[in-house]
Design an enzyme around this catalytic site. Structure first.
Site, PDB file in Angstrom:
ATOM      1  N   CYS A  67      12.334  25.794 102.657  1.00 28.60           N
ATOM      2  CA  CYS A  67      11.776  25.775 101.299  1.00 28.60           C
ATOM      3  C   CYS A  67      12.047  27.045 100.519  1.00 28.60           C
ATOM      4  O   CYS A  67      12.389  27.008  99.332  1.00 28.60           O
ATOM      5  CB  CYS A  67      10.284  25.469 101.331  1.00 28.60           C
ATOM      6  SG  CYS A  67       9.246  26.756 102.058  1.00 28.60           S
ATOM      7  N   GLY A 103       0.913  30.146 101.413  1.00 29.37           N
ATOM      8  CA  GLY A 103       2.261  30.677 101.274  1.00 29.37           C
ATOM      9  C   GLY A 103       3.274  30.108 102.244  1.00 29.37           C
ATOM     10  O   GLY A 103       4.412  30.585 102.290  1.00 29.37           O
ATOM     11  N   HIS A 105       4.697  27.392 101.944  1.00 27.86           N
ATOM     12  CA  HIS A 105       5.590  26.539 101.172  1.00 27.86           C
ATOM     13  C   HIS A 105       5.862  27.207  99.832  1.00 27.86           C
ATOM     14  O   HIS A 105       5.026  27.962  99.318  1.00 27.86           O
ATOM     15  CB  HIS A 105       4.965  25.157 100.959  1.00 27.86           C
ATOM     16  CG  HIS A 105       5.874  24.164 100.304  1.00 27.86           C
ATOM     17  ND1 HIS A 105       7.144  23.906 100.767  1.00 27.86           N
ATOM     18  CD2 HIS A 105       5.728  23.391  99.199  1.00 27.86           C
ATOM     19  CE1 HIS A 105       7.718  22.994  99.994  1.00 27.86           C
ATOM     20  NE2 HIS A 105       6.881  22.679  99.036  1.00 27.86           N
ATOM     21  N   ASP A 119      10.838  20.432  93.663  1.00 26.51           N
ATOM     22  CA  ASP A 119      10.617  20.824  95.054  1.00 26.51           C
ATOM     23  C   ASP A 119      11.756  20.330  95.937  1.00 26.51           C
ATOM     24  O   ASP A 119      11.870  19.138  96.221  1.00 26.51           O
ATOM     25  CB  ASP A 119       9.279  20.279  95.547  1.00 26.51           C
ATOM     26  CG  ASP A 119       8.834  20.901  96.866  1.00 26.51           C
ATOM     27  OD1 ASP A 119       9.605  21.713  97.420  1.00 26.51           O
ATOM     28  OD2 ASP A 119       7.739  20.578  97.328  1.00 26.51           O
TER      29      ASP A 119
END
Length: 272
Positions: A67, A103, A105, A119
């Site tokens: 990510c 945090g 992600h 995303d």
């Protein structure tokens, strides 16, 4: 960082504009061309949260990323084009696991006529952006939902019914990059992190997400999933190349660790 090289990497042939259509096209093409993957963690080279490093890895070396890399790269490219982008910190499974998730992600808010969330980094999540507003929505046949929790500004993104992780929480404000860096370091090094224990990869197609979870290769569609059990290190290397576009013969060295953790982490029976 060369925007045109990025556009070539994802197969975008148009002229990017600061509009929803461009954002949607970039989001979809990125996820179809570039796999989510965290294999560097198991290979002993945990990635950073630096977008420049993500560019070198994903665009120049034609790898994928997790990510922090996938959304870090997209955010940098969108800013170069002229979009207004805010990085936000997510917390996957926060209600189940508590503050340790804060945090773990990274996602993006992109402000156009209204705020949208983009995303790249939730594995089998949405293939196209969505308005940052409460309610249910569908992307390519998969059903998602955004929920306001009325708890210190927390918002919950609910994944589709066959997603690997059911949800993540986030707050509509800029991320603390020091927190992101610390959490990224923990995820990339702690023996308690799933990323240090087994292989993870996802790639989006038309109406299907292909996912690698340990020794299982999954085909995830809006109406369900099918699972195949990978039989050997040679098949693992072949799957990475054929399904995810990753030329990683060194992944064969990960096979003993993947096998050792597979039954513990992914105990559901596998069927071809």
């Amino acid at each position: 960082m060369d925007v045109q090289a990025y556009l070539d990497r994802i197969g975008y042939a148009g002229v990017p504009r600061i509009d929803l259509q461009t954002l949607t096209d970039l989001h979809r093409l990125h996820l179809k061309a570039i796999p989510y993957e965290s294999l560097d963690v198991m290979l002993g080279a945990p990635p950073s949260i630096d977008p420049g490093a993500a560019y070198e890895k994903i665009v120049r070396r034609r790898r994928g990323g997790w990510c922090y890399e996938m959304n870090g790269l997209l955010g940098a490219m969108l800013r170069e084009i002229g979009f207004e982008v805010t990085e936000m910190a997510g917390a996957v499974l926060r209600a189940d696991r508590g503050p340790i998730t804060h945090g773990n992600h990274l996602l993006l808010r992109v402000d156009l006529d209204r705020p949208y969330i983009a995303d790249m980094g939730f594995g089998d999540g949405m293939i196209e952006p969505a308005p940052l507003a409460p309610g249910a929505f569908q992307r390519r046949g998969f059903n998602f939902r955004i929920e306001e929790l009325h708890e210190d500004g927390w918002i919950r993104f609910h994944n589709h019914a066959f997603g690997g992780a059911a949800y993540f929480d986030f707050q509509n404000r800029p991320a603390d990059r020091a927190q992101l860096a610390a959490t990224s370091d923990w995820l990339g090094s702690s023996p308690d992190s799933v990323f240090t224990q087994t292989a993870l990869a996802f790639r989006h197609g038309d109406g299907v997400v292909t996912g690698l979870l340990g020794r299982t290769l999954n085909r995830i569609r809006p109406d369900g999933r099918t699972t195949h059990l990978i039989a050997s290190e040679a098949e693992l290397v072949e799957v990475l190349a054929h399904e995810f576009g990753l030329d990683l013969p060194e992944a064969a060295s990960l096979w003993p660790a993947i096998c050792a953790k597979h039954d513990q982490l992914f105990a559901a029976p596998a069927t071809s």
